[in-house]
Enzyme design. Structure first.
Site, PDB file in Angstrom:
ATOM      1  N   GLU A 173       0.832  -1.217   0.000  1.00 19.85           N
ATOM      2  CA  GLU A 173       0.000   0.000   0.000  1.00 19.85           C
ATOM      3  C   GLU A 173       0.865   1.265   0.000  1.00 19.85           C
ATOM      4  O   GLU A 173       0.791   2.113   0.888  1.00 19.85           O
ATOM      5  CB  GLU A 173      -0.946  -0.001   1.208  1.00 19.85           C
ATOM      6  CG  GLU A 173      -1.977  -1.108   1.136  1.00 19.85           C
ATOM      7  CD  GLU A 173      -2.994  -1.091   2.277  1.00 19.85           C
ATOM      8  OE1 GLU A 173      -4.130  -1.553   2.059  1.00 19.85           O
ATOM      9  OE2 GLU A 173      -2.644  -0.610   3.378  1.00 19.85           O
ATOM     10  N   GLU A 362      -5.615  -7.959  -1.030  1.00 19.60           N
ATOM     11  CA  GLU A 362      -6.248  -7.762   0.272  1.00 19.60           C
ATOM     12  C   GLU A 362      -7.708  -7.389   0.063  1.00 19.60           C
ATOM     13  O   GLU A 362      -8.015  -6.515  -0.733  1.00 19.60           O
ATOM     14  CB  GLU A 362      -5.581  -6.644   1.095  1.00 19.60           C
ATOM     15  CG  GLU A 362      -4.253  -7.013   1.709  1.00 19.60           C
ATOM     16  CD  GLU A 362      -3.742  -5.927   2.655  1.00 19.60           C
ATOM     17  OE1 GLU A 362      -4.582  -5.232   3.281  1.00 19.60           O
ATOM     18  OE2 GLU A 362      -2.519  -5.764   2.749  1.00 19.60           O
TER      19      GLU A 362
END
Length: 464
Positions: A173, A362
Site C-alpha cells: 500500500e 487484500e
C-alpha cells in the site's frame, strides 16, 4: 454468463510478517518501526511495556507455528499465500553489508513448507515496516542512503529464494505514506508535504531498482506494485465535485502511474508547482524509474465520497483514511463502508488505465467474532461480505479484466498493525488471544473456513 473462475486463478489469503510472526527479537532480528507501534516515537525508542506494543512481540506466534497454519491453509485449498519478509530479520539494523543467515533460514523453512502443499508464495518486500536503525541513523526514506540499503536487501532475498519464489511485490500500500508517514516512510507524522513526497520519491526509485534486480536474478520471476485501492465517488454531479474527485483519485493513482509508465505524470508536475514543492530528482533516478512492474496488485476494503460543499463535508473517520460517507451504503463495525460493486468499478478502472494483469491481494471484513458454547463461530456476516465481493470479481473477469488471483486479508486472525489489537478479526481461522494478550493461541475453524474451502474447490461456482 460463466460462473466458474479461470482454472489458473490463484486462490488464497494474505498476512504480514509484523502481524503474525511474533518472535520479535529472535533469530537475530532487529527492531522494526512496526515493533514500536502504536507507542513508538519518531527518532527514538520507548520503554517496552505490557499491553499494546507488547502484543506484537508474540502476535500469533506464526514464527514457531507456521507448519500448523500452512496445513490449515492447504486444507482450505489455497494455491497462493501472500506473506512478507521482515526486513529486520535479514538486515537487523538495515545498513549491514551482509545478511543475517538465521533470518534467511527461517524463510527457507517457510517457503519449503508451502511447497509441500503446492502453495505459491506471493512475497512482499516491505509491508508497513522498516529497520528502526535506518530511521535513527539516516531519517528513514527521507535519505537516499535508504534506497541503497533496500536494494541490497532486495538483491539478497531474490538471490536466496530465486528458485522458491517467483511472485514478488515491492511496498505494501505504497500510497498510504501520504496518510501515515511513520508507517510508510519512517518520517515524523508532522513532516511537511514536501518532505513526505521526497521520501516517497526515494521509495519509488527503490521500488524500480528492485524491479530491475528481480528481472536480473529471478528466472521467470514477476514483480508488481501494491496500491491501497482508495476509490472515491463524487457526492453529487456538480462539476466541482466531479473535478475534486478526479484530483483526489489521482493522489493515489499517481503511484501506479509512475510504477507502470516509468515517469511522473504531467498532473503531478502541476500539483507540485501549485504547492511550491521541488523534488530532488537525479538523471539516474529518471533512468531507474523506467524499470516498470509486471502487474498491479491492490487492496480493497471500502469506497468514499468527495464534495466541495463544506456544509456536507462531514468526514467519517475510517481507520487511517477519512472519507465522506456514501448515503447509499451500509458500514462495518469499524465504520468502513461496504461496497462490493466498487470492487468491480475499481478493477475496470485500473485495467482500463494500465492494461496490466491485476491481483487482488487484500480484501476482507474485520469484525468482532463470538465463540459459541460449543466452540463454533458462526460468521455469516463475513461469508456474505466475501461472497458479494467475489461475485463482483467474477463480473469484472466477464468484463474482460485480466485477474491473476485473490488473497483475502487475514485468513487467520492476526494483530492489527496500527493499534495492536485482536478484537478486529478477519480470519477463517480463529486464534485464541485477546487485546490484553491473554489466551492459548489455539487455532480453530470458523464457519467461513468451510465456505471458502467450497468456493475454492468449485472454482467459484458455489458463490451466490
Amino acid at each position: 454468463m460463466n460462473t466458474r473462475f479461470p482454472d489458473n486463478f490463484l486462490w488464497g489469503g494474505a498476512v504480514a510478517a509484523n502481524q503474525v510472526e511474533g518472535a520479535h527479537q529472535q533469530g537475530g532480528k532487529g527492531l522494526s518501526t512496526s515493533d514500536l507501534q502504536p507507542n513508538g516515537i519518531f527518532g527514538g525508542r520507548v520503554e517496552r511495556v505490557p499491553g499494546d506494543a507488547g502484543i506484537k512481540d508474540v502476535a500469533i506466534d506464526f514464527y514457531h507455528r507456521f507448519p500448523e497454519d500452512i496445513k490449515l491453509f492447504a486444507e482450505m485449498g489455497f494455491t497462493v499465500l501472500r506473506t512478507s519478509i521482515a526486513w529486520t530479520r535479514i538486515f537487523p539494523q538495515g545498513d549491514e553489508q551482509s545478511p543475517n543467515e538465521e533470518g534467511l533460514a527461517f524463510y527457507d523453512r517457510l517457503f519449503d513448507e508451502m511447497a509441500k502443499y503446492q502453495i505459491t508464495p506471493l512475497v512482499t518486500l516491505s509491508h508497513y515496516e522498516m529497520p528502526v536503525g535506518l530511521v535513527e541513523q539516516y531519517g528513514g526514506w527521507g535519505s537516499r542512503t535508504t534506497i541503497d540499503c533496500f536494494e541490497r536487501y532486495a538483491r539478497a532475498v531474490f538471490s536466496r529464494y530465486q528458485h522458491k519464489v517467483k511472485h514478488w511485490l515491492t511496498f505494501n500500500e505504497i500510497n498510504m505514506s501520504l496518510h501515515a508517514p511513520y508507517t510508510g516512510v519512517g518520517l515524523a507524522e508532522e513532516s511537511s508535504e514536501a518532505e513526505i513526497y521526497q521520501a516517497i520519491h526515494h521509495q519509488l526509485v527503490a521500488s524500480a531498482r528492485a524491479v530491475k534486480a528481480c528481472h536480473q536474478i529471478v528466472k521467470d520471476g514477476q514483480i508488481g506494485n501494491m496500491l491501497l485501492g482508495g476509490l472515491l465517488y463524487p457526492l453529487s454531479c456538480r462539476p466541482a465535485d466531479v473535478m475534486e474527485t478526479l484530483q483526489q483519485n489521482r493522489e493515489w493513482l499517481f503511484f501506479g502511474d509512475v510504477q507502470v509508465r516509468g515517469y511522473y505524470p504531467a498532473y503531478m508536475r502541476r500539483f507540485f508547482a501549485d504547492r511550491n514543492i521541488t523534488l530532488e530528482v537525479s538523471e539516474q533516478d529518471k533512468q531507474d524509474l523506467q524499470h516498470t512492474i509486471d502487474y498491479i496488485s491492490f487492496s480493497y476494503y471500502m469506497t468514499g465520497c468527495v464534495t466541495t460543499n463544506e456544509e456536507e463535508n462531514q468526514k467519517a473517520r475510517g481507520n487511517i483514511l477519512s472519507m465522506v460517507p456514501n448515503p447509499h451504503l451500509a458500514s462495518s463495525d469499524w465504520g468502513w463502508q461496504i461496497d462490493p460493486e466498487g470492487l468491480r468499478i475499481l478493477m475496470n478502472m485500473l485495467y482500463d488505465r494500465y492494461q496490466k494483469p491485476l491481483f487482488i491481494v487484500e480484501n476482507g471484513l474485520g469484525a468482532k467474532d463470538k465463540v459459541e458454547a460449543d466452540g463454533s463461530i458462526q460468521d455469516d456476516y463475513r461469508i456474505q461480505y466475501l461472497n458479494d465481493h467475489l461475485v463482483q470479481v467474477r463480473e469484472a473477469i466477464e468484463d474482460g479484466v485480466e485477474v491473476m488471483g485473490y488473497t483475502c486479508w487475514g485468513p487467520i486472525d492476526l494483530v492489527s498493525a496500527s493499534k495492536a489489537e485482536f478484537s478486529k478479526r478477519y480470519g477463517f481461522i480463529y486464534v485464541d488471544r485477546d487485546d490484553q494478550g491473554n489466551g492459548t493461541l489455539a487455532r480453530s475453524r470458523k464457519q467461513s473456513f468451510y465456505w471458502y474451502q467450497q468456493v475454492i474447490r468449485s472454482h467459484g461456482e458455489s458463490l451466490k
